[in-house]
Design a protein around this motif. Structure first.
Motif, PDB file in Angstrom:
ATOM      1  N   ALA A 259      47.311  38.668  33.847  1.00 45.85           N
ATOM      2  CA  ALA A 259      47.657  38.161  35.175  1.00 45.85           C
ATOM      3  C   ALA A 259      47.112  36.767  35.437  1.00 45.85           C
ATOM      4  N   MET A 260      46.322  36.248  34.501  1.00 43.39           N
ATOM      5  CA  MET A 260      45.716  34.942  34.746  1.00 43.39           C
ATOM      6  C   MET A 260      46.750  33.823  34.670  1.00 43.39           C
ATOM      7  N   PRO A 261      46.583  32.780  35.500  1.00 49.08           N
ATOM      8  CA  PRO A 261      47.529  31.663  35.443  1.00 49.08           C
ATOM      9  C   PRO A 261      47.433  30.930  34.112  1.00 49.08           C
ATOM     10  N   LYS A 262      48.571  30.364  33.662  1.00 45.03           N
ATOM     11  CA  LYS A 262      48.583  29.672  32.374  1.00 45.03           C
ATOM     12  C   LYS A 262      48.364  28.170  32.530  1.00 45.03           C
TER      13      LYS A 262
ATOM     14  N   GLY B  33      44.397  26.633  38.837  1.00 43.94           N
ATOM     15  CA  GLY B  33      43.824  27.982  38.780  1.00 43.94           C
ATOM     16  C   GLY B  33      43.090  28.251  37.479  1.00 43.94           C
TER      17      GLY B  33
ATOM     18  N   CYS C  86      39.449  29.969  37.289  1.00 47.21           N
ATOM     19  CA  CYS C  86      39.303  31.308  36.716  1.00 47.21           C
ATOM     20  C   CYS C  86      38.289  31.301  35.577  1.00 47.21           C
TER      21      CYS C  86
END
Lengths: 265, 293
Positions: B91-94, B98, B102
């Motif tokens: 779910a982490m942004p690429k 963000g 993160c």
């Protein structure tokens, strides 16, 4: 796509809540901590931090920790560089066994080594010196450094070495001028990991020191048991141990993910 | 794979590492071996005791209990942290702002000294002054990690999840980032479902890093000492006395050098066996993934 943000956000809140609580406590005085339950300091005070910065027995702990961590990082990275090169480029008698033996030390529980270390370093007169802690931490940091660097170095094509030798570079000159710049990010990440594991370790650092090289984390435990739980100062000391780590992460943030994969993605 | 050249002189490059690690590993290990076969009556008088301590430790219920607790703990830790870590990494942004946010916040718990991690959770869980403990008490839940073994276990587990899940997340994230965009585009054209993308593209790519994650987490949780020691001191009773805690209690607390040394060696052999499995599996997977291309 919007919902995707929920999971990392919740996780980050979960991570930051206990740290926030520590910060919150470090900014209160003890009466407030024990009598009023509040989500933020009602009566903001920096006294707890003042106690630490004005008392040498407190702040010397930070200096001690910094010194032995730095010594350890320097020893680990400088010794691991040639070794990792050897492992990534050459095969030699017993190389696989040696590599495995090194790794097995990374897996050795520090509890096993605490007492023998104490006796060993006492007998060579290194007890309570920064060098003793730095060397003891090499037990797990050196293998780790070799491991990570080897991963990064294996990603560099061998043609680079060969071209340099054909161009007439001597080995040391090639290593410093060409090879090291090529794996600069790998070296940064390795230094970061050595810093990290040396900074967070307490058992060995505490066993090997008494006064002169006592790390901050050990000073904290002593104060908790002795002076009747000064929660505010304890929280402030804890907050200050988080700061160096946070600073270091910022510098390696772009390479950190690859580093955690030990350079092997 | 780099074709390695045979060169015995490479030993000279490895020598500094070899000497330092030998100094810090072999000499202490020999000391431990030495203690493990002797008995002492104080005053530094030692006598030969053979394998007596080993037999005693292997048959002692105290060791069995600590060992089982340790296995249970490591099992629970893996069962929670690995799936959770994968979910968060997915779910982490690429890209965008963000990403650094993160990465930095998630790596933060990893850089806090272990006893401070213990202290943070000790405070956080206290019913009188901790946010967690206080909130639970307000909700009418009877939670006291000092007296209730279950609460102590839960606290230690949640703390470990808090402390180390990020390692799994960062490893998986590194694996995911190495997948070229073309793979996803191809999957889109084929009309692959989200699940199929995970099963056939993301999971295989994460296999290597997941292995590192599983094994690192297993070893480190197997050696855990400082954090539970600070929070519970191994209590209430013996309920959170893991292997390392038991070992230190025996060696430094009671100064039973013989049994402690024997236990150290057994403990170390278990770890050695595990790391051998780790090493073999790792290099096999490495060969396979290289052979596949």
């Amino acid at each position: 796509m919007k919902t995707k943000w929920i999971v990392p956000t919740l996780y980050i809140i979960f991570l930051l809540l206990p740290i926030y609580w520590l910060l919150n406590m470090s900014l209160k005085n003890n009466t407030e901590i024990l009598s009023v339950f509040s989500l933020w300091p009602q009566d903001l005070t920096l006294d707890n931090y003042r106690v630490i910065f004005n008392d040498p027995s407190w702040y010397s702990g930070y200096i001690n920790s910094m010194i032995y961590v730095s010594i350890n990082v320097v020893i680990s990275v400088s010794c691991a560089l040639p070794a990792a090169y050897a492992f990534s480029r050459y095969s030699f008698l017993g190389d696989k066994h040696l590599f495995f033996w090194l790794l097995s030390n990374r897996m050795a529980p520090p509890a096993v080594f605490a007492l023998p270390f104490f006796q060993l370093y006492s007998s060579v007169g290194l007890f309570d010196t920064h060098l003793a802690v730095a060397l003891a931490h090499c037990l797990f940091n050196l293998p780790l450094a070799v491991w990570i660097l080897e991963g990064f170095m294996s990603g560099i094509p061998k043609e680079i070495d060969e071209t340099a030798f054909i161009d007439g570079y001597s080995f040391p000159k090639f290593f410093v001028k060409i090879f090291i710049p090529n794996i600069a990010s790998g070296i940064g990440v390795t230094a970061f990991f050595c810093f990290m594991f040396s900074w967070v370790e307490l058992l060995l650092a505490r066993t090997l020191t008494s006064v002169n090289a006592k790390p901050i984390s050990a000073i904290m435990t002593r104060t908790v048991s002795a002076s009747g739980l000064d929660w505010g100062v304890l929280a402030a000391a804890g907050m200050l141990t988080i700061v160096p780590g946070a600073l270091v992460i910022w510098f390696v943030r772009n390479h950190i993910a690859k580093g955690f994969a030990l350079g092997r993605v | 794979m780099i074709q390695k050249q045979v060169n015995q002189k490479a030993w000279f490059m490895v020598l500094p590492v070899f000497l330092i690690v030998a100094f810090s590993a072999v000499i202490p290990l020999m000391t431990v071996v030495n203690y493990s076969v002797q008995d002492t009556f104080g005053n530094n008088v030692f006598s030969w005791y053979g394998l007596g301590w080993f037999e005693e430790i292997i048959h002692s219920p105290r060791f069995h209990d600590a060992f089982l607790r340790q296995l249970l703990f490591s099992g629970i830790i893996l069962a929670i942290e690995i799936p959770l870590g994968i979910c968060i990494a997915l779910a982490m942004p690429k890209k965008g702002w963000g990403v650094p946010v993160c990465l930095v916040t998630m790596a933060l718990p990893l850089l806090i000294p272990w006893n401070v991690v213990g202290t943070i959770w000790q405070i956080f869980g206290r019913v009188d002054i901790g946010l967690l403990g206080h909130t639970l008490a307000q909700m009418g839940i009877n939670y006291n990690y000092v007296q209730d073994p279950l609460a102590a276990w839960l606290t230690v587990i949640v703390m470990d999840v808090w402390h180390w899940t990020s390692l799994v997340v960062l490893l998986c994230y590194a694996g995911l980032c190495s997948i070229p965009d073309a793979y996803y585009q191809a999957a889109k054209i084929d009309g692959a479902t989200r699940l199929a993308v995970f099963r056939y593209i993301q999971l295989p790519k994460m296999q290597r890093v997941l292995l590192i994650a599983v094994l690192l987490r297993f070893m480190d949780s197997f050696m855990i000492y400082t954090e539970p020691f600070v929070i519970t001191g191994g209590g209430p009773g013996n309920s959170t006395t893991f292997l390392s805690i038991d070992l230190v209690k025996m060696a430094i607390g009671q100064f039973d050098l013989g049994p402690a040394a024997a236990m150290s060696l057994i403990y170390f052999l278990v770890i050695l066996l595990l790391s051998w499995v780790f090493y073999t599996v790792m290099s096999n997977v490495g060969e396979e993934s290289k052979g596949g291309h």
